[in-house]
Motif scaffolding. Structure first.
Motif, PDB file in Angstrom:
ATOM      1  N   LEU A 197      -4.249 -82.345  47.453  1.00 50.66           N
ATOM      2  CA  LEU A 197      -5.640 -82.426  47.005  1.00 50.66           C
ATOM      3  C   LEU A 197      -5.773 -83.399  45.834  1.00 50.66           C
ATOM      4  CD1 LEU A 197      -8.133 -81.034  48.008  1.00 50.66           C
ATOM      5  CD2 LEU A 197      -7.883 -79.340  46.248  1.00 50.66           C
ATOM      6  N   LEU A 198      -4.786 -83.394  44.922  1.00 54.78           N
ATOM      7  CA  LEU A 198      -4.843 -84.309  43.780  1.00 54.78           C
ATOM      8  C   LEU A 198      -4.775 -85.762  44.249  1.00 54.78           C
ATOM      9  CD1 LEU A 198      -2.698 -82.898  40.877  1.00 54.78           C
ATOM     10  CD2 LEU A 198      -5.147 -83.214  41.005  1.00 54.78           C
ATOM     11  N   VAL A 199      -3.885 -86.027  45.222  1.00 52.03           N
ATOM     12  CA  VAL A 199      -3.789 -87.395  45.724  1.00 52.03           C
ATOM     13  C   VAL A 199      -5.100 -87.806  46.377  1.00 52.03           C
ATOM     14  CG1 VAL A 199      -2.568 -88.886  47.319  1.00 52.03           C
ATOM     15  CG2 VAL A 199      -1.310 -87.231  45.998  1.00 52.03           C
ATOM     16  N   ILE A 200      -5.699 -86.898  47.177  1.00 50.61           N
ATOM     17  CA  ILE A 200      -6.999 -87.188  47.800  1.00 50.61           C
ATOM     18  C   ILE A 200      -8.035 -87.468  46.729  1.00 50.61           C
ATOM     19  CG2 ILE A 200      -8.879 -86.241  49.164  1.00 50.61           C
ATOM     20  CD1 ILE A 200      -6.992 -84.578  50.669  1.00 50.61           C
ATOM     21  N   GLY A 223     -10.180 -98.305  38.656  1.00 48.33           N
ATOM     22  CA  GLY A 223      -8.844 -98.888  38.661  1.00 48.33           C
ATOM     23  C   GLY A 223      -7.828 -97.935  38.079  1.00 48.33           C
ATOM     24  N   PHE A 224      -8.220 -97.284  36.977  1.00 52.51           N
ATOM     25  CA  PHE A 224      -7.335 -96.309  36.341  1.00 52.51           C
ATOM     26  C   PHE A 224      -7.028 -95.167  37.302  1.00 52.51           C
ATOM     27  CE2 PHE A 224      -6.627 -92.742  33.360  1.00 52.51           C
ATOM     28  CZ  PHE A 224      -5.503 -93.252  32.748  1.00 52.51           C
ATOM     29  N   SER A 225      -8.054 -94.750  38.044  1.00 54.18           N
ATOM     30  CA  SER A 225      -7.889 -93.633  38.974  1.00 54.18           C
ATOM     31  C   SER A 225      -6.915 -93.987  40.095  1.00 54.18           C
ATOM     32  CB  SER A 225      -9.257 -93.270  39.536  1.00 54.18           C
ATOM     33  OG  SER A 225      -9.141 -92.278  40.495  1.00 54.18           O
ATOM     34  N   VAL A 226      -6.985 -95.239  40.581  1.00 54.74           N
ATOM     35  CA  VAL A 226      -6.063 -95.662  41.647  1.00 54.74           C
ATOM     36  C   VAL A 226      -4.625 -95.669  41.122  1.00 54.74           C
ATOM     37  CG1 VAL A 226      -5.394 -97.584  43.102  1.00 54.74           C
ATOM     38  CG2 VAL A 226      -7.782 -96.947  42.935  1.00 54.74           C
ATOM     39  N   VAL A 227      -4.464 -96.191  39.884  1.00 54.17           N
ATOM     40  CA  VAL A 227      -3.123 -96.200  39.294  1.00 54.17           C
ATOM     41  C   VAL A 227      -2.589 -94.779  39.152  1.00 54.17           C
ATOM     42  CG1 VAL A 227      -1.820 -96.755  37.207  1.00 54.17           C
ATOM     43  CG2 VAL A 227      -3.476 -98.367  38.101  1.00 54.17           C
ATOM     44  N   LEU A 228      -3.489 -93.874  38.731  1.00 55.34           N
ATOM     45  CA  LEU A 228      -3.092 -92.483  38.567  1.00 55.34           C
ATOM     46  C   LEU A 228      -2.706 -91.853  39.904  1.00 55.34           C
ATOM     47  CD1 LEU A 228      -2.960 -91.094  35.912  1.00 55.34           C
ATOM     48  CD2 LEU A 228      -5.068 -89.898  36.442  1.00 55.34           C
ATOM     49  N   ALA A 229      -3.401 -92.244  40.985  1.00 55.28           N
ATOM     50  CA  ALA A 229      -3.058 -91.715  42.308  1.00 55.28           C
ATOM     51  C   ALA A 229      -1.631 -92.091  42.675  1.00 55.28           C
ATOM     52  CB  ALA A 229      -4.039 -92.243  43.358  1.00 55.28           C
ATOM     53  N   ILE A 230      -1.247 -93.331  42.329  1.00 51.09           N
ATOM     54  CA  ILE A 230       0.126 -93.763  42.630  1.00 51.09           C
ATOM     55  C   ILE A 230       1.121 -92.973  41.784  1.00 51.09           C
ATOM     56  CG2 ILE A 230       1.694 -95.720  42.556  1.00 51.09           C
ATOM     57  CD1 ILE A 230      -0.784 -97.493  43.045  1.00 51.09           C
ATOM     58  N   ALA A 231       0.768 -92.790  40.493  1.00 55.67           N
ATOM     59  CA  ALA A 231       1.666 -92.035  39.610  1.00 55.67           C
ATOM     60  C   ALA A 231       1.843 -90.614  40.113  1.00 55.67           C
ATOM     61  CB  ALA A 231       1.097 -92.029  38.188  1.00 55.67           C
ATOM     62  N   ILE A 232       0.758 -90.005  40.567  1.00 56.54           N
ATOM     63  CA  ILE A 232       0.837 -88.628  41.064  1.00 56.54           C
ATOM     64  C   ILE A 232       1.659 -88.564  42.335  1.00 56.54           C
ATOM     65  CG2 ILE A 232      -0.570 -86.840  42.161  1.00 56.54           C
ATOM     66  CD1 ILE A 232      -2.520 -87.170  39.917  1.00 56.54           C
ATOM     67  N   SER A 233       1.599 -89.628  43.154  1.00 54.13           N
ATOM     68  CA  SER A 233       2.437 -89.659  44.346  1.00 54.13           C
ATOM     69  C   SER A 233       3.913 -89.608  43.972  1.00 54.13           C
ATOM     70  CB  SER A 233       2.155 -90.915  45.168  1.00 54.13           C
ATOM     71  OG  SER A 233       0.813 -90.934  45.549  1.00 54.13           O
ATOM     72  N   PHE A 234       4.283 -90.311  42.891  1.00 52.89           N
ATOM     73  CA  PHE A 234       5.685 -90.266  42.459  1.00 52.89           C
ATOM     74  C   PHE A 234       6.056 -88.876  41.957  1.00 52.89           C
ATOM     75  CE2 PHE A 234       5.434 -94.900  42.394  1.00 52.89           C
ATOM     76  CZ  PHE A 234       6.624 -95.182  43.029  1.00 52.89           C
ATOM     77  N   LEU A 235       5.113 -88.240  41.225  1.00 50.38           N
ATOM     78  CA  LEU A 235       5.350 -86.874  40.778  1.00 50.38           C
ATOM     79  C   LEU A 235       5.529 -85.958  41.975  1.00 50.38           C
ATOM     80  CD1 LEU A 235       5.329 -85.010  38.227  1.00 50.38           C
ATOM     81  CD2 LEU A 235       2.987 -84.501  38.817  1.00 50.38           C
TER      82      LEU A 235
ATOM     83  N   LEU B  63      -4.741 -74.531  40.102  1.00 49.06           N
ATOM     84  CA  LEU B  63      -5.289 -75.824  40.506  1.00 49.06           C
ATOM     85  C   LEU B  63      -5.859 -75.748  41.910  1.00 49.06           C
ATOM     86  CD1 LEU B  63      -5.518 -78.836  39.762  1.00 49.06           C
ATOM     87  CD2 LEU B  63      -3.304 -79.169  40.780  1.00 49.06           C
ATOM     88  N   ALA B  64      -5.107 -75.102  42.817  1.00 47.14           N
ATOM     89  CA  ALA B  64      -5.604 -74.958  44.183  1.00 47.14           C
ATOM     90  C   ALA B  64      -6.875 -74.118  44.187  1.00 47.14           C
ATOM     91  CB  ALA B  64      -4.539 -74.323  45.069  1.00 47.14           C
ATOM     92  N   LEU B  65      -6.874 -73.022  43.408  1.00 48.36           N
ATOM     93  CA  LEU B  65      -8.040 -72.136  43.408  1.00 48.36           C
ATOM     94  C   LEU B  65      -9.255 -72.810  42.785  1.00 48.36           C
ATOM     95  CD1 LEU B  65      -6.581 -68.640  42.565  1.00 48.36           C
ATOM     96  CD2 LEU B  65      -7.513 -69.457  44.704  1.00 48.36           C
TER      97      LEU B  65
END
Lengths: 263, 74
Positions: A197-200, A223-235, B63-65
Motif C-alpha cells: 500500500l505504501l508503494v502504491i 518528484g520527492f514522492s517518486v524518490v520516496l517510492a523507490i526508497a520504500i521499495s528498497f526498504l 499502518l494497514a488499519l
C-alpha cells in the motif's frame, strides 16, 4: 477508486489508495485471480530452480549449486539447528526450507516488475500456511508425548503453585495453541499489505502531483514522492526477507518448544 | 486554510511512538551486547532481528488499519 480506473480512465481527483486496490478482477472473466496464478507459478519456479541446482550434485559445487547450498545451509544451520537442537532437527528441515522459500518468493513478487503483487497481501494465503505450521508443531508434540502429555506440556508450566494453575492454564492454552497461528498470519499479512500500500501510495501520489496538478510546488513534492517510492521499495526488500525469515524462525521455535523435554 | 484528510493518520503517528521506542531499545541493547562480547554477534543478531520484527509489527498492523478503516460518511 481502483488502480485500473486511474491508469486507463480519466483523472477525477487525487488518488486514494485503499483495500480496494487489492481486489483484482479474475483473469479473462474467470474465477482465477492473479494471486492464484502467482502461487502456482512460485511452486513451479522453486521446483525448477532447485531441481537444476541439485541435479549435478557435484562434490565441488558449480555457481548455481553453490547458491542453492547457501540458502539451504542458512535455513538448515541458521534456523533449524540453532532452535530445534542437533538431536532431532533433521526431520523438520524439508518443511522449514519449503516454508521459507515459499514465503520468500511470494513476498518478492511484490517488487518484480510486471508481476508486482505480493501474494501474501491476501489474508487467505498466509492463513493457510500458518495453519500448516500449526498442524506440524502440534503434530510433532503429540507424536512425541501423546495427546494429553502434550497438552500438559504446553499448558502447565513446571514449578508453579497449585492455586495459580486455574488462572495460568487457560492463558497458556490461549497463547500457545490458539493465538499462535493467528499472530503468524496477521504479522505476515499486515506487513505485506501495508508495504504494498505504501508503494502504491507514493507512486500514485507522485504521478498525480507531477502530471495532473498545476502549482510548481506540487511538482517538487511529486518528484520527492517518486524518490520516496523507490526508497520504500528498497526498504521492502529487507522487510520481505525479514518476514520470511521470522515466519520460519517462529515456526521452528514453536516446534522446538513442542518437542522439548521437561526440565 | 482548510485542511482535508483523515484523523487516522494522526493516530498512526501516535501509534508509531511505541514501536519506535521499542525498536530503539532493542538495537541499543544489541549494540551494547556486541561491544561487550564481539564474538556473540551472530547469536545476538538473530535475537535482535526477532525482537525488531515483533516490535515493528504493531506499527505495521496500525499502518494497514489506518488505510482500511474509513469513516462511514466519506
Amino acid at each position: 477508486m481502483t488502480l485500473a480506473s486511474i491508469a486507463f480512465g480519466a483523472v477525477t481527483g487525487p488518488p486514494s489508495p485503499g483495500p480496494s486496490d487489492f481486489d483484482l478482477p479474475g483473469i479473462a472473466g474467470s474465477a482465477v485471480t492473479k494471486p492464484m496464478v502467482l502461487v502456482a507459478l512460485s511452486v513451479v519456479l522453486i521446483v525448477a530452480l532447485f531441481y537444476s541446482m541439485a541435479r549435478p550434485a557435484a562434490v565441488v559445487p558449480g555457481r548455481l549449486q553453490f547458491a542453492g547450498e547457501l540458502v539451504y545451509g542458512f535455513v538448515r544451520n541458521g534456523i533449524a539447528r540453532e532452535n530445534i537442537g542437533s538431536h532431532d532437527f533433521q526431520k523438520f528441515v524439508p518443511f522449514l526450507f519449503s516454508l521459507f522459500l515459499f514465503v520468500l518468493v511470494n513476498n518478492f513478487y511484490g517488487l518484480i516488475p510486471v508481476i508486482q503483487f505480493p501474494t501474501m497481501s491476501h489474508i487467505g494465503y498466509p492463513l493457510s500456511i500458518a495453519v500448516l505450521a500449526w498442524l506440524v508443531y502440534n503434530g510433532a508434540g503429540i507424536a512425541k508425548k501423546g495427546f494429553f502429555g502434550y497438552l500438559k506440556h504446553e499448558t502447565v508450566p513446571p514449578g508453579m503453585d497449585k492455586w495459580i494453575l486455574p488462572l495460568l492454564v487457560p492463558l497458556e492454552f490461549l497463547s500457545n495453541i490458539i493465538l499462535r497461528p493467528i499472530t503468524l498470519t496477521l504479522r505476515l499479512f499486515a506487513t505485506m499489505f501495508a508495504g504494498h500500500l505504501l508503494v502504491i501510495l507514493f507512486s500514485l501520489g507522485g504521478e498525480y502531483l507531477l502530471l495532473h496538478s498545476d502549482p510548481v510546488l506540487n511538482k517538487v513534492a511529486g518528484g520527492f514522492s517518486v524518490v520516496l517510492a523507490i526508497a520504500i521499495s528498497f526498504l521492502e526488500i529487507l522487510v520481505m526477507f525479514l518476514q520470511a525469515y521470522v515466519f520460519t524462525l517462529l515456526t521452528s521455535m514453536y516446534i522446538s518448544e513442542a518437542i522439548a523435554d521437561e526440565h | 486554510m482548510e485542511t482535508i484528510g483523515t484523523l487516522n493518520m494522526v493516530g498512526l503517528g501516535l501509534a508509531a511512538i511505541g514501536p519506535g521506542i521499542g525498536v530503539g531499545l532493542i538495537f541499543a541493547a544489541f549494540v551494547t551486547g556486541v561491544a561487550r562480547q564481539p564474538e556473540a554477534e551472530g547469536k545476538l543478531r538473530q535475537i535482535a532481528i526477532l525482537g525488531f520484527v515483533l516490535a515493528e509489527q504493531f506499527f505495521i498492523i496500525g499502518l494497514a488499519l489506518a488505510f482500511v478503516l474509513k469513516a462511514s460518511n466519506t
